[in-house]
Design an enzyme around this catalytic site. Structure first.
Site, PDB file in Angstrom:
ATOM      1  N   ARG A  87       0.812  -1.207   0.000  1.00  0.00           N
ATOM      2  CA  ARG A  87       0.000   0.000   0.000  1.00  0.00           C
ATOM      3  C   ARG A  87       0.851   1.265   0.000  1.00  0.00           C
ATOM      4  O   ARG A  87       0.308   2.363   0.001  1.00  0.00           O
ATOM      5  CB  ARG A  87      -0.862   0.010   1.248  1.00  0.00           C
ATOM      6  CG  ARG A  87      -2.344  -0.313   0.976  1.00  0.00           C
ATOM      7  CD  ARG A  87      -2.999  -0.271   2.299  1.00  0.00           C
ATOM      8  NE  ARG A  87      -4.396  -0.107   2.388  1.00  0.00           N
ATOM      9  CZ  ARG A  87      -5.273  -1.091   2.525  1.00  0.00           C
ATOM     10  NH1 ARG A  87      -4.909  -2.334   2.418  1.00  0.00           N
ATOM     11  NH2 ARG A  87      -6.533  -0.807   2.746  1.00  0.00           N
ATOM     12  N   ARG A 126     -21.418  -1.033   3.713  1.00  0.00           N
ATOM     13  CA  ARG A 126     -20.823  -2.111   4.517  1.00  0.00           C
ATOM     14  C   ARG A 126     -20.988  -1.761   6.001  1.00  0.00           C
ATOM     15  O   ARG A 126     -21.379  -0.675   6.359  1.00  0.00           O
ATOM     16  CB  ARG A 126     -19.326  -2.269   4.209  1.00  0.00           C
ATOM     17  CG  ARG A 126     -19.063  -2.690   2.800  1.00  0.00           C
ATOM     18  CD  ARG A 126     -17.679  -3.278   2.601  1.00  0.00           C
ATOM     19  NE  ARG A 126     -16.584  -2.540   3.207  1.00  0.00           N
ATOM     20  CZ  ARG A 126     -15.312  -2.680   2.808  1.00  0.00           C
ATOM     21  NH1 ARG A 126     -15.006  -3.489   1.815  1.00  0.00           N
ATOM     22  NH2 ARG A 126     -14.346  -2.009   3.402  1.00  0.00           N
ATOM     23  N   ARG A 128     -18.498  -2.318   8.564  1.00  0.00           N
ATOM     24  CA  ARG A 128     -17.253  -2.527   9.279  1.00  0.00           C
ATOM     25  C   ARG A 128     -16.978  -1.303  10.135  1.00  0.00           C
ATOM     26  O   ARG A 128     -17.419  -0.206   9.799  1.00  0.00           O
ATOM     27  CB  ARG A 128     -16.139  -2.708   8.249  1.00  0.00           C
ATOM     28  CG  ARG A 128     -15.264  -3.896   8.511  1.00  0.00           C
ATOM     29  CD  ARG A 128     -14.418  -4.189   7.308  1.00  0.00           C
ATOM     30  NE  ARG A 128     -13.396  -3.167   7.115  1.00  0.00           N
ATOM     31  CZ  ARG A 128     -12.542  -3.190   6.108  1.00  0.00           C
ATOM     32  NH1 ARG A 128     -12.604  -4.145   5.213  1.00  0.00           N
ATOM     33  NH2 ARG A 128     -11.630  -2.254   5.985  1.00  0.00           N
ATOM     34  N   ARG A 139      -9.758   7.281   4.430  1.00  0.00           N
ATOM     35  CA  ARG A 139      -9.109   6.132   3.779  1.00  0.00           C
ATOM     36  C   ARG A 139      -8.933   6.388   2.288  1.00  0.00           C
ATOM     37  O   ARG A 139      -7.937   5.974   1.693  1.00  0.00           O
ATOM     38  CB  ARG A 139      -9.908   4.855   4.047  1.00  0.00           C
ATOM     39  CG  ARG A 139      -9.680   4.335   5.469  1.00  0.00           C
ATOM     40  CD  ARG A 139     -10.734   3.355   5.923  1.00  0.00           C
ATOM     41  NE  ARG A 139     -10.802   2.188   5.102  1.00  0.00           N
ATOM     42  CZ  ARG A 139     -11.927   1.509   4.856  1.00  0.00           C
ATOM     43  NH1 ARG A 139     -13.081   1.918   5.382  1.00  0.00           N
ATOM     44  NH2 ARG A 139     -11.899   0.451   4.111  1.00  0.00           N
TER      45      ARG A 139
HETATM   46  P1  AMP Z   1      -8.441  -3.230   4.268  1.00  0.00           P
HETATM   47  O1  AMP Z   1      -9.200  -4.362   4.872  1.00  0.00           O
HETATM   48  O2  AMP Z   1      -7.465  -3.693   3.213  1.00  0.00           O
HETATM   49  O3  AMP Z   1      -9.330  -2.124   3.782  1.00  0.00           O
HETATM   50  O4  AMP Z   1      -7.539  -2.608   5.436  1.00  0.00           O
HETATM   51  C1  AMP Z   1      -8.133  -2.068   6.596  1.00  0.00           C
HETATM   52  C2  AMP Z   1      -7.101  -1.288   7.384  1.00  0.00           C
HETATM   53  O5  AMP Z   1      -6.021  -2.142   7.762  1.00  0.00           O
HETATM   54  C3  AMP Z   1      -6.453  -0.141   6.627  1.00  0.00           C
HETATM   55  O6  AMP Z   1      -7.232   1.036   6.665  1.00  0.00           O
HETATM   56  C4  AMP Z   1      -5.144   0.001   7.406  1.00  0.00           C
HETATM   57  O7  AMP Z   1      -5.355   0.632   8.653  1.00  0.00           O
HETATM   58  C5  AMP Z   1      -4.775  -1.435   7.693  1.00  0.00           C
HETATM   59  N1  AMP Z   1      -3.967  -2.026   6.604  1.00  0.00           N
HETATM   60  C6  AMP Z   1      -4.314  -3.070   5.797  1.00  0.00           C
HETATM   61  N2  AMP Z   1      -3.333  -3.351   4.932  1.00  0.00           N
HETATM   62  C7  AMP Z   1      -2.333  -2.474   5.182  1.00  0.00           C
HETATM   63  C8  AMP Z   1      -1.054  -2.245   4.611  1.00  0.00           C
HETATM   64  N3  AMP Z   1      -0.591  -2.978   3.573  1.00  0.00           N
HETATM   65  N4  AMP Z   1      -0.299  -1.243   5.132  1.00  0.00           N
HETATM   66  C9  AMP Z   1      -0.724  -0.510   6.156  1.00  0.00           C
HETATM   67  N5  AMP Z   1      -1.923  -0.658   6.729  1.00  0.00           N
HETATM   68  C10 AMP Z   1      -2.743  -1.637   6.262  1.00  0.00           C
END
Ligand code: AMP
Length: 197
Positions: A87, A126, A128, A139
């Site tokens: 990311r 969603r 969450r 985000r």
């Molecule tokens: P996601 O389920 O992929 O939308 O991720 C939810 C949250 O997890 C994000 O908003 C970040 O806080 C954290 N997160 C997930 N993947 C990463 C990553 N590769 N690097 C940093 N934070 C992450």
């Protein structure tokens, strides 16, 4: 087959990763899922990352890089699908280094393109914890600031495949299939050649 799914929050990465995992029998690895599971279980890592997730911030690179490093050495002999990693540019560079050490460069990075309005609407439906409107907006900003630069990074590496993510899931899945077929049909049938960069 070693793939990365890239795209804004709500672009359908999780859905497509699950479909690909089922179809090819290789694990889908979602850093978001792993981190949320750690939070749920109340582990030391979970305690460190909870506040970042709740605010819609990225957790520090070193934590997710460690996590992926362990995971890639576990059960990915037949391939993997990364959902939500990398990311940031440092994460992408760390991934390249890890995979170079294993002599298995990425086959492709599938970028699921969905415009911000559509994404906002999807995420709003969603349930969450981090899908509240203010956190959603943050985000999306974080995506544009920190993750969108990976698009040109992988374009330069000639790994990027653009996928129209605004379509229904089954149509997106079909576009992904086409992209994967085009990989198999391109030249030597493998992308395991050293990049020149
Ligand atoms: P996601 O389920 O992929 O939308 O991720 C939810 C949250 O997890 C994000 O908003 C970040 O806080 C954290 N997160 C997930 N993947 C990463 C990553 N590769 N690097 C940093 N934070 C992450």
């Amino acid at each position: 087959m070693d793939l990365v799914l890239l795209g804004p929050p709500g672009s359908g990465k999780g859905t497509q990763a699950a479909l690909l995992s089922e179809k090819y029998g290789i694990p889908a690895i979602s850093t978001g899922d792993v981190l949320r599971a750690q939070v749920e279980a109340g582990t030391p890592l979970g305690k460190r990352v909870k506040a970042y997730i709740d605010r819609g911030e990225l957790v520090p690179d070193s934590l997710v890089v460690d996590l992926i490093q362990h995971r890639l050495l576990a059960d990915t002999q037949q391939g993997f699908i990364l959902d939500g990693f990398p990311r940031t540019l440092p994460q992408a560079q760390a991934l390249d280094t890890m995979l170079a050490a294993l002599n298995r460069p990425l086959d492709a990075v599938l970028y699921l393109q969905v415009d911000p309005e559509a994404v906002r609407e999807r995420l709003g439906q969603r349930h969450r914890g981090d899908d509240r409107q203010s956190v959603i907006d943050h985000r999306l900003d974080v995506f544009l600031d920190q993750t969108a630069p990976l698009i040109s990074y992988y374009e330069r590496e000639r790994k990027l495949k653009l996928i129209d993510g605004s379509q229904p899931p089954e149509v997106v899945a079909a576009s992904i299939e086409d992209a994967i077929r085009s990989l198999a049909g391109s030249g030597n049938g493998s992308s395991r050649t050293p990049s020149r960069s």
